[in-house]
Write a protein that holds these residues in place. Structure first.
Motif, PDB file in Angstrom:
ATOM      1  N   VAL C  34     -16.894  10.249 -19.914  1.00 44.77           N
ATOM      2  CA  VAL C  34     -15.933  10.331 -21.023  1.00 44.77           C
ATOM      3  C   VAL C  34     -15.614   8.927 -21.534  1.00 44.77           C
ATOM      4  CG1 VAL C  34     -13.537  10.923 -21.612  1.00 44.77           C
ATOM      5  CG2 VAL C  34     -14.962  12.546 -20.330  1.00 44.77           C
ATOM      6  N   LYS C  35     -15.649   8.778 -22.861  1.00 44.33           N
ATOM      7  CA  LYS C  35     -15.353   7.479 -23.488  1.00 44.33           C
ATOM      8  C   LYS C  35     -13.970   7.464 -24.127  1.00 44.33           C
ATOM      9  CE  LYS C  35     -19.419   5.845 -22.471  1.00 44.33           C
ATOM     10  NZ  LYS C  35     -19.479   5.049 -21.246  1.00 44.33           N
ATOM     11  N   GLU C  36     -13.548   8.617 -24.645  1.00 45.57           N
ATOM     12  CA  GLU C  36     -12.233   8.735 -25.298  1.00 45.57           C
ATOM     13  C   GLU C  36     -11.576  10.008 -24.814  1.00 45.57           C
ATOM     14  OE1 GLU C  36     -10.794   6.581 -27.506  1.00 45.57           O
ATOM     15  OE2 GLU C  36     -12.519   5.223 -27.301  1.00 45.57           O
ATOM     16  N   GLY C  37     -10.373   9.895 -24.267  1.00 48.77           N
ATOM     17  CA  GLY C  37      -9.707  11.101 -23.785  1.00 48.77           C
ATOM     18  C   GLY C  37      -8.523  10.779 -22.914  1.00 48.77           C
ATOM     19  N   LEU C  38      -8.231  11.684 -21.979  1.00 49.54           N
ATOM     20  CA  LEU C  38      -7.095  11.545 -21.073  1.00 49.54           C
ATOM     21  C   LEU C  38      -7.543  11.828 -19.644  1.00 49.54           C
ATOM     22  CD1 LEU C  38      -4.278  13.491 -23.012  1.00 49.54           C
ATOM     23  CD2 LEU C  38      -4.623  11.013 -22.955  1.00 49.54           C
ATOM     24  N   ALA C  39      -6.954  11.089 -18.700  1.00 47.90           N
ATOM     25  CA  ALA C  39      -7.152  11.362 -17.280  1.00 47.90           C
ATOM     26  C   ALA C  39      -5.816  11.756 -16.669  1.00 47.90           C
ATOM     27  CB  ALA C  39      -7.697  10.120 -16.571  1.00 47.90           C
ATOM     28  N   LEU C  40      -5.795  12.922 -16.041  1.00 45.61           N
ATOM     29  CA  LEU C  40      -4.632  13.359 -15.258  1.00 45.61           C
ATOM     30  C   LEU C  40      -4.919  13.054 -13.797  1.00 45.61           C
ATOM     31  CD1 LEU C  40      -2.017  15.105 -14.712  1.00 45.61           C
ATOM     32  CD2 LEU C  40      -3.562  17.072 -14.561  1.00 45.61           C
ATOM     33  N   VAL C  41      -3.976  12.386 -13.132  1.00 49.35           N
ATOM     34  CA  VAL C  41      -4.108  12.105 -11.693  1.00 49.35           C
ATOM     35  C   VAL C  41      -2.837  12.624 -11.040  1.00 49.35           C
ATOM     36  CG1 VAL C  41      -4.594  10.351  -9.943  1.00 49.35           C
ATOM     37  CG2 VAL C  41      -5.368   9.991 -12.311  1.00 49.35           C
ATOM     38  N   ASN C  42      -2.953  13.636 -10.183  1.00 55.74           N
ATOM     39  CA  ASN C  42      -1.741  14.216  -9.580  1.00 55.74           C
ATOM     40  C   ASN C  42      -1.924  14.477  -8.091  1.00 55.74           C
ATOM     41  OD1 ASN C  42      -3.121  16.934 -10.929  1.00 55.74           O
ATOM     42  ND2 ASN C  42      -2.103  17.419  -8.993  1.00 55.74           N
ATOM     43  N   ALA C  43      -0.813  14.295  -7.372  1.00 61.10           N
ATOM     44  CA  ALA C  43      -0.770  14.721  -5.977  1.00 61.10           C
ATOM     45  C   ALA C  43      -0.909  16.238  -5.939  1.00 61.10           C
ATOM     46  CB  ALA C  43       0.557  14.297  -5.345  1.00 61.10           C
ATOM     47  N   MET C  44      -1.720  16.749  -5.006  1.00 58.69           N
ATOM     48  CA  MET C  44      -1.834  18.211  -4.857  1.00 58.69           C
ATOM     49  C   MET C  44      -0.867  18.712  -3.785  1.00 58.69           C
ATOM     50  SD  MET C  44      -5.932  18.862  -5.342  1.00 58.69           S
ATOM     51  CE  MET C  44      -5.757  20.576  -5.894  1.00 58.69           C
ATOM     52  N   HIS C  45      -0.088  17.798  -3.217  1.00 59.55           N
ATOM     53  CA  HIS C  45       0.886  18.130  -2.183  1.00 59.55           C
ATOM     54  C   HIS C  45       2.269  17.754  -2.681  1.00 59.55           C
ATOM     55  CE1 HIS C  45      -2.204  18.804   0.972  1.00 59.55           C
ATOM     56  NE2 HIS C  45      -2.900  18.053   0.138  1.00 59.55           N
ATOM     57  N   ILE C  46       3.277  18.478  -2.209  1.00 59.13           N
ATOM     58  CA  ILE C  46       4.605  18.357  -2.779  1.00 59.13           C
ATOM     59  C   ILE C  46       5.491  17.384  -2.009  1.00 59.13           C
ATOM     60  CG2 ILE C  46       4.542  20.539  -3.995  1.00 59.13           C
ATOM     61  CD1 ILE C  46       5.484  21.929  -1.561  1.00 59.13           C
ATOM     62  N   THR C  47       4.900  16.667  -1.070  1.00 56.70           N
ATOM     63  CA  THR C  47       5.607  15.596  -0.357  1.00 56.70           C
ATOM     64  C   THR C  47       4.872  14.272  -0.559  1.00 56.70           C
ATOM     65  OG1 THR C  47       4.379  16.235   1.628  1.00 56.70           O
ATOM     66  CG2 THR C  47       6.624  17.071   1.414  1.00 56.70           C
ATOM     67  N   ASP C  87      10.172  18.781   9.192  1.00 55.51           N
ATOM     68  CA  ASP C  87      11.006  17.585   9.295  1.00 55.51           C
ATOM     69  C   ASP C  87      10.824  16.695   8.063  1.00 55.51           C
ATOM     70  OD1 ASP C  87       8.501  16.488   9.619  1.00 55.51           O
ATOM     71  OD2 ASP C  87       8.943  15.463  11.501  1.00 55.51           O
ATOM     72  N   ASN C  88      10.391  17.316   6.948  1.00 53.79           N
ATOM     73  CA  ASN C  88      10.029  16.530   5.764  1.00 53.79           C
ATOM     74  C   ASN C  88      10.931  16.770   4.549  1.00 53.79           C
ATOM     75  OD1 ASN C  88       9.239  19.015   4.881  1.00 53.79           O
ATOM     76  ND2 ASN C  88       7.042  18.590   4.846  1.00 53.79           N
ATOM     77  N   GLY C  89      12.152  17.249   4.795  1.00 55.67           N
ATOM     78  CA  GLY C  89      13.081  17.466   3.683  1.00 55.67           C
ATOM     79  C   GLY C  89      13.204  16.246   2.785  1.00 55.67           C
ATOM     80  N   ASP C  90      13.331  15.075   3.419  1.00 52.36           N
ATOM     81  CA  ASP C  90      13.475  13.840   2.644  1.00 52.36           C
ATOM     82  C   ASP C  90      12.258  13.590   1.756  1.00 52.36           C
ATOM     83  OD1 ASP C  90      11.959  13.360   5.096  1.00 52.36           O
ATOM     84  OD2 ASP C  90      11.980  11.237   4.517  1.00 52.36           O
ATOM     85  N   ALA C  91      11.080  13.951   2.231  1.00 50.46           N
ATOM     86  CA  ALA C  91       9.841  13.663   1.503  1.00 50.46           C
ATOM     87  C   ALA C  91       9.794  14.409   0.166  1.00 50.46           C
ATOM     88  CB  ALA C  91       8.631  14.029   2.362  1.00 50.46           C
ATOM     89  N   HIS C  92      10.349  15.628   0.145  1.00 53.92           N
ATOM     90  CA  HIS C  92      10.384  16.402  -1.101  1.00 53.92           C
ATOM     91  C   HIS C  92      11.293  15.747  -2.145  1.00 53.92           C
ATOM     92  CE1 HIS C  92       8.231  20.074   0.229  1.00 53.92           C
ATOM     93  NE2 HIS C  92       8.734  19.814   1.411  1.00 53.92           N
ATOM     94  N   LEU C  93      12.322  15.027  -1.661  1.00 49.12           N
ATOM     95  CA  LEU C  93      13.235  14.351  -2.579  1.00 49.12           C
ATOM     96  C   LEU C  93      12.616  13.026  -3.044  1.00 49.12           C
ATOM     97  CD1 LEU C  93      15.022  16.517  -1.229  1.00 49.12           C
ATOM     98  CD2 LEU C  93      16.890  14.862  -1.227  1.00 49.12           C
ATOM     99  N   LYS C  94      12.085  12.263  -2.105  1.00 51.72           N
ATOM    100  CA  LYS C  94      11.465  10.980  -2.476  1.00 51.72           C
ATOM    101  C   LYS C  94      10.363  11.203  -3.508  1.00 51.72           C
ATOM    102  CE  LYS C  94      12.538   8.616   1.865  1.00 51.72           C
ATOM    103  NZ  LYS C  94      12.571   8.914   3.295  1.00 51.72           N
ATOM    104  N   ARG C  95       9.577  12.271  -3.330  1.00 48.84           N
ATOM    105  CA  ARG C  95       8.493  12.535  -4.261  1.00 48.84           C
ATOM    106  C   ARG C  95       9.009  12.752  -5.694  1.00 48.84           C
ATOM    107  NH1 ARG C  95       4.190  16.055  -5.853  1.00 48.84           N
ATOM    108  NH2 ARG C  95       5.030  17.848  -6.898  1.00 48.84           N
ATOM    109  N   GLN C  96      10.219  13.364  -5.841  1.00 50.89           N
ATOM    110  CA  GLN C  96      10.742  13.581  -7.192  1.00 50.89           C
ATOM    111  C   GLN C  96      11.089  12.257  -7.866  1.00 50.89           C
ATOM    112  OE1 GLN C  96       9.607  17.100  -7.290  1.00 50.89           O
ATOM    113  NE2 GLN C  96      10.844  16.538  -9.045  1.00 50.89           N
ATOM    114  N   VAL C  97      11.598  11.289  -7.106  1.00 54.82           N
ATOM    115  CA  VAL C  97      11.937   9.986  -7.698  1.00 54.82           C
ATOM    116  C   VAL C  97      10.670   9.270  -8.175  1.00 54.82           C
ATOM    117  CG1 VAL C  97      12.956   7.712  -7.273  1.00 54.82           C
ATOM    118  CG2 VAL C  97      13.983   9.751  -6.237  1.00 54.82           C
ATOM    119  N   MET C  98       9.620   9.336  -7.373  1.00 57.20           N
ATOM    120  CA  MET C  98       8.403   8.570  -7.691  1.00 57.20           C
ATOM    121  C   MET C  98       7.436   9.346  -8.587  1.00 57.20           C
ATOM    122  SD  MET C  98       9.130   5.672  -6.414  1.00 57.20           S
ATOM    123  CE  MET C  98       7.666   4.614  -6.279  1.00 57.20           C
ATOM    124  N   GLY C  99       7.582  10.658  -8.667  1.00 64.08           N
ATOM    125  CA  GLY C  99       6.790  11.460  -9.593  1.00 64.08           C
ATOM    126  C   GLY C  99       5.559  12.103  -8.980  1.00 64.08           C
TER     127      GLY C  99
END
Lengths: 139, 139, 139
Positions: C34-47, C87-99
């Motif tokens: 691809v020369k012109e377009g968009l790239a989506l890069v996303n975590a597939m995990h919610i933490t 034990d990852n409650g915090d991780a779900h919140l941190k992920r929202q701040v960072m996106g």
């Protein structure tokens, strides 16, 4: 598929400010000729944000105070990043809260917005030339 | 290139709530006929969010309490925005933490998700009709 | 229109870390043609997060400390989510701040970046295999 690219340049005279850039993005959209697609609008600098919210000066002062509470500018030695000689450690944190980018739908040649949506450039380390990228794809 | 647009309307009876809208977005995707592309899902209101996380009620209560600590609803005069006669200053801040939009890959006609990803509408100033935009592009 | 899809897999040996994944995304882009377009890069995990900022180790330690202040890992019973046995409650919140994701413009076959923009994987609940999705559309 059509694509269109434009840089919007700013030189904010203060350290922090919010600037409504919706009119400039609408100009890009008209230039693109795209009727259906997506517009990406992103800060090209990592101490600035692009976000969508209300054009209301009280709200902007609320954002300013809230971000300063979440990530105070001073004392500078609060941030390890500032050991590099920078004084913008806080700006890198504020930018994460407000976001780097927005993606906006384009429908019938217009930004497909709800009633109060406006696009803002959020500057957290100004007093120099910085820019926003607008990339439009569609047809 | 195909595009498809749909509005999803909600009337949340409480001030704040999280609603799993994945099934509605999947319906939009089937209607679009798009097999490969991108889906943008965004709140059209500036006191609401669209985000991706876990459909777990304990987590949602954690989000609720956490956001209330970061940006308390009261006292109302804490926010200059509320001087306009609104009482939703906090909602504009909460929405920034949780985000306006998600962009989801479409692969082989499906939302290309990890094992636990679900799309949520986050309402921070409900008790009235509000909407989410789904815009799909691809082929 | 062309599309290209790739998963990037990681097994971070610590609970939390930031990893520069720009080189891997550039490889995906070359593979896509691809020369012109968009790239989506996303975590597939919610933490976990994908975000764009500076590749500076002091800043990363600032992020680590700041996120721990905003959403502490302990005490574990601070989070209702942890009543599920996690034990990852915090991780779900941190992920929202960072996106969850970034969308990057592609221009003339390259990631269309400002001078310091780099793409990071932010891990908040590591010590297991997790992945990031790269989806590229354009022509």
């Amino acid at each position: 598929m059509r694509t269109h690219r434009k840089e919007l340049w700013f030189n904010i005279p203060t350290r922090r400010a919010f600037l409504n850039i919706t009119p400039q993005v609408e100009v890009c959209l008209r230039e693109s000729g795209v009727k259906e697609g997506l517009a990406l609008v992103n800060a090209m600098h990592i101490t600035a944000s692009v976000f969508i919210n209300d054009d209301e000066s009280g709200l902007h002062r609320d954002y300013e105070e809230w971000l300063e509470r979440l990530a105070p500018h001073e004392p500078l030695d609060r941030y390890r990043h500032n050991l590099t000689g920078e004084d913008n450690g806080d700006a890198h944190l504020k930018r994460q809260v407000m976001g780097r980018e927005v993606v906006v739908a384009i429908t019938e040649g217009r930004l497909d917005f709800g009633p109060w949506e406006q696009i803002f450039y959020g500057e957290f380390d100004g007093r120099r030339k910085k820019r926003v990228l607008v990339k439009i794809i569609g047809e």
